[in-house]
Scaffold this motif. Sequence first.
Motif, PDB file in Angstrom:
ATOM      1  N   LEU A  21      29.072  46.907  58.945  1.00 50.39           N
ATOM      2  CA  LEU A  21      29.119  45.739  58.088  1.00 50.39           C
ATOM      3  C   LEU A  21      29.064  46.242  56.655  1.00 50.39           C
ATOM      4  CD1 LEU A  21      29.068  42.702  57.518  1.00 50.39           C
ATOM      5  CD2 LEU A  21      26.574  42.814  57.739  1.00 50.39           C
ATOM      6  N   MET A  22      30.152  46.017  55.913  1.00 52.82           N
ATOM      7  CA  MET A  22      30.237  46.417  54.515  1.00 52.82           C
ATOM      8  C   MET A  22      30.003  45.165  53.680  1.00 52.82           C
ATOM      9  SD  MET A  22      31.229  49.658  54.492  1.00 52.82           S
ATOM     10  CE  MET A  22      32.059  50.853  55.516  1.00 52.82           C
ATOM     11  N   THR A  23      29.032  45.227  52.799  1.00 52.23           N
ATOM     12  CA  THR A  23      28.755  44.077  51.944  1.00 52.23           C
ATOM     13  C   THR A  23      29.092  44.433  50.503  1.00 52.23           C
ATOM     14  OG1 THR A  23      26.441  44.724  51.676  1.00 52.23           O
ATOM     15  CG2 THR A  23      26.949  43.141  53.423  1.00 52.23           C
ATOM     16  N   ALA A  24      29.568  43.444  49.781  1.00 58.66           N
ATOM     17  CA  ALA A  24      29.940  43.631  48.382  1.00 58.66           C
ATOM     18  C   ALA A  24      29.328  42.518  47.558  1.00 58.66           C
ATOM     19  CB  ALA A  24      31.461  43.607  48.235  1.00 58.66           C
ATOM     20  N   ARG A  25      28.751  42.896  46.422  1.00 56.70           N
ATOM     21  CA  ARG A  25      28.309  41.878  45.467  1.00 56.70           C
ATOM     22  C   ARG A  25      29.526  41.115  44.989  1.00 56.70           C
ATOM     23  NH1 ARG A  25      24.826  45.141  41.180  1.00 56.70           N
ATOM     24  NH2 ARG A  25      26.944  45.756  40.767  1.00 56.70           N
ATOM     25  N   LYS A  26      29.370  39.826  44.797  1.00 55.95           N
ATOM     26  CA  LYS A  26      30.465  39.037  44.253  1.00 55.95           C
ATOM     27  C   LYS A  26      30.691  39.432  42.799  1.00 55.95           C
ATOM     28  CE  LYS A  26      30.870  35.036  47.038  1.00 55.95           C
ATOM     29  NZ  LYS A  26      31.281  33.656  46.893  1.00 55.95           N
ATOM     30  N   ALA A  27      31.874  39.139  42.314  1.00 58.25           N
ATOM     31  CA  ALA A  27      32.211  39.421  40.928  1.00 58.25           C
ATOM     32  C   ALA A  27      31.586  38.366  40.011  1.00 58.25           C
ATOM     33  CB  ALA A  27      33.729  39.433  40.757  1.00 58.25           C
ATOM     34  N   GLY A  28      31.297  38.745  38.783  1.00 59.61           N
ATOM     35  CA  GLY A  28      30.834  37.808  37.767  1.00 59.61           C
ATOM     36  C   GLY A  28      29.412  37.328  37.951  1.00 59.61           C
ATOM     37  N   ALA A  29      29.186  36.086  37.500  1.00 61.89           N
ATOM     38  CA  ALA A  29      27.837  35.504  37.497  1.00 61.89           C
ATOM     39  C   ALA A  29      27.257  35.406  38.902  1.00 61.89           C
ATOM     40  CB  ALA A  29      27.866  34.131  36.838  1.00 61.89           C
ATOM     41  N   ALA A  30      28.092  35.071  39.886  1.00 58.57           N
ATOM     42  CA  ALA A  30      27.593  34.955  41.263  1.00 58.57           C
ATOM     43  C   ALA A  30      27.011  36.280  41.747  1.00 58.57           C
ATOM     44  CB  ALA A  30      28.708  34.485  42.193  1.00 58.57           C
ATOM     45  N   GLY A  31      27.652  37.385  41.415  1.00 55.88           N
ATOM     46  CA  GLY A  31      27.145  38.696  41.804  1.00 55.88           C
ATOM     47  C   GLY A  31      25.865  39.057  41.087  1.00 55.88           C
ATOM     48  N   ARG A  32      25.768  38.690  39.813  1.00 53.86           N
ATOM     49  CA  ARG A  32      24.546  38.957  39.058  1.00 53.86           C
ATOM     50  C   ARG A  32      23.368  38.148  39.597  1.00 53.86           C
ATOM     51  NH1 ARG A  32      28.501  39.181  35.113  1.00 53.86           N
ATOM     52  NH2 ARG A  32      28.182  37.017  34.436  1.00 53.86           N
ATOM     53  N   SER A  69      39.091  49.838  37.696  1.00 50.82           N
ATOM     54  CA  SER A  69      39.497  48.782  38.622  1.00 50.82           C
ATOM     55  C   SER A  69      38.335  47.986  39.211  1.00 50.82           C
ATOM     56  CB  SER A  69      40.312  49.389  39.773  1.00 50.82           C
ATOM     57  OG  SER A  69      39.481  50.154  40.630  1.00 50.82           O
ATOM     58  N   PHE A  70      37.113  48.466  39.075  1.00 48.68           N
ATOM     59  CA  PHE A  70      35.992  47.838  39.776  1.00 48.68           C
ATOM     60  C   PHE A  70      35.639  46.480  39.187  1.00 48.68           C
ATOM     61  CE2 PHE A  70      35.756  51.997  41.481  1.00 48.68           C
ATOM     62  CZ  PHE A  70      35.322  51.773  42.777  1.00 48.68           C
ATOM     63  N   VAL A  71      35.513  45.497  40.088  1.00 54.94           N
ATOM     64  CA  VAL A  71      35.259  44.124  39.668  1.00 54.94           C
ATOM     65  C   VAL A  71      33.842  43.650  39.975  1.00 54.94           C
ATOM     66  CG1 VAL A  71      37.684  43.465  39.881  1.00 54.94           C
ATOM     67  CG2 VAL A  71      36.147  43.145  41.845  1.00 54.94           C
ATOM     68  N   ASN A  72      33.110  44.404  40.775  1.00 59.66           N
ATOM     69  CA  ASN A  72      31.774  43.930  41.167  1.00 59.66           C
ATOM     70  C   ASN A  72      30.652  44.893  40.795  1.00 59.66           C
ATOM     71  OD1 ASN A  72      32.332  45.866  43.130  1.00 59.66           O
ATOM     72  ND2 ASN A  72      31.360  44.699  44.762  1.00 59.66           N
ATOM     73  N   ALA A  95      32.793  47.981  45.070  1.00 57.78           N
ATOM     74  CA  ALA A  95      31.667  48.798  45.515  1.00 57.78           C
ATOM     75  C   ALA A  95      31.054  48.102  46.728  1.00 57.78           C
ATOM     76  CB  ALA A  95      30.642  48.931  44.401  1.00 57.78           C
ATOM     77  N   LEU A  96      30.827  48.865  47.783  1.00 61.87           N
ATOM     78  CA  LEU A  96      30.324  48.329  49.043  1.00 61.87           C
ATOM     79  C   LEU A  96      29.023  48.999  49.442  1.00 61.87           C
ATOM     80  CD1 LEU A  96      33.725  48.696  50.912  1.00 61.87           C
ATOM     81  CD2 LEU A  96      32.739  46.519  50.190  1.00 61.87           C
ATOM     82  N   ARG A  97      28.224  48.294  50.196  1.00 61.31           N
ATOM     83  CA  ARG A  97      27.027  48.854  50.844  1.00 61.31           C
ATOM     84  C   ARG A  97      27.201  48.652  52.335  1.00 61.31           C
ATOM     85  NH1 ARG A  97      22.458  50.934  47.814  1.00 61.31           N
ATOM     86  NH2 ARG A  97      23.056  50.531  45.682  1.00 61.31           N
ATOM     87  N   SER A  98      26.784  49.614  53.112  1.00 61.53           N
ATOM     88  CA  SER A  98      26.894  49.474  54.563  1.00 61.53           C
ATOM     89  C   SER A  98      25.520  49.502  55.200  1.00 61.53           C
ATOM     90  CB  SER A  98      27.768  50.580  55.154  1.00 61.53           C
ATOM     91  OG  SER A  98      27.231  51.842  54.871  1.00 61.53           O
ATOM     92  N   SER A  99      25.446  48.854  56.336  1.00 62.25           N
ATOM     93  CA  SER A  99      24.190  48.845  57.080  1.00 62.25           C
ATOM     94  C   SER A  99      24.008  50.204  57.733  1.00 62.25           C
ATOM     95  CB  SER A  99      24.206  47.746  58.143  1.00 62.25           C
ATOM     96  OG  SER A  99      25.273  47.971  59.047  1.00 62.25           O
ATOM     97  N   LYS A 155      37.480  36.434  48.292  1.00 62.05           N
ATOM     98  CA  LYS A 155      36.158  35.811  48.388  1.00 62.05           C
ATOM     99  C   LYS A 155      35.187  36.358  47.358  1.00 62.05           C
ATOM    100  CE  LYS A 155      36.531  34.649  53.272  1.00 62.05           C
ATOM    101  NZ  LYS A 155      36.036  34.940  54.630  1.00 62.05           N
ATOM    102  N   LEU A 156      35.498  37.509  46.767  1.00 63.92           N
ATOM    103  CA  LEU A 156      34.639  38.060  45.721  1.00 63.92           C
ATOM    104  C   LEU A 156      34.621  37.168  44.481  1.00 63.92           C
ATOM    105  CD1 LEU A 156      35.604  41.841  45.753  1.00 63.92           C
ATOM    106  CD2 LEU A 156      33.432  40.849  46.465  1.00 63.92           C
ATOM    107  N   TYR A 157      35.674  36.418  44.288  1.00 67.49           N
ATOM    108  CA  TYR A 157      35.817  35.607  43.086  1.00 67.49           C
ATOM    109  C   TYR A 157      35.413  34.154  43.277  1.00 67.49           C
ATOM    110  CZ  TYR A 157      38.608  39.625  41.734  1.00 67.49           C
ATOM    111  OH  TYR A 157      39.031  40.892  41.453  1.00 67.49           O
TER     112      TYR A 157
END
Length: 164
Positions: free
Chosen positions: A96-107, A12-15, A66-70, A161-163
């Motif tokens: 604050l949980m941050t997530a890389r965006k999906a696709g090219a924006a996340g890369r 299921s993971f998109v990022n 997948a999230l990262r927290s401060s 917003k991930l997309y």
Amino acid sequence: MRSLTEHDIRNSFVNCSKGEAKRLALPRDLRACPWTDLDFLGWRDPGAPDRSYLVIEREDGLVGVALRSSASPRGFLHRSMCSVCLTTHPGGGVSLMTARKAGAAGREGNSIGVYMCTDLACSLYLRGKKVPESGTRFEESLTLEEQLARATGNLSVFIDKLYV
């Protein structure tokens, strides 16, 4: 939420990459999860305290993030509110949980963030199955169903917003 398998979760993971999804630490006993009380599955990585994960079932299927927290601890007198379930917590109960965006924006390194309950137990707080460290939740005039719809809506806005 319906009961999920390890295969469901990892796919299921998109990022993150398939390799990252294959290596991430899953909750220890998926069969013991209170599925009927969950609107999404959220857990922290026991081996990496700054990593968290959530999986939500949407109309278009399962979406894992997948999230990262401060790691900035706050004083006990400081109170914060989760932007998903609107539960307030003292100290580090909201992160604050941050997530890389999906696709090219996340890369390219783009990410988004949301303030959430650090333990990702929003569903349980709303249903009264878990009590915040402060011992109370604000009384609301909304029904439980309306509160649950608001929480899943808030989380869906974050996922959308991930997309973008």
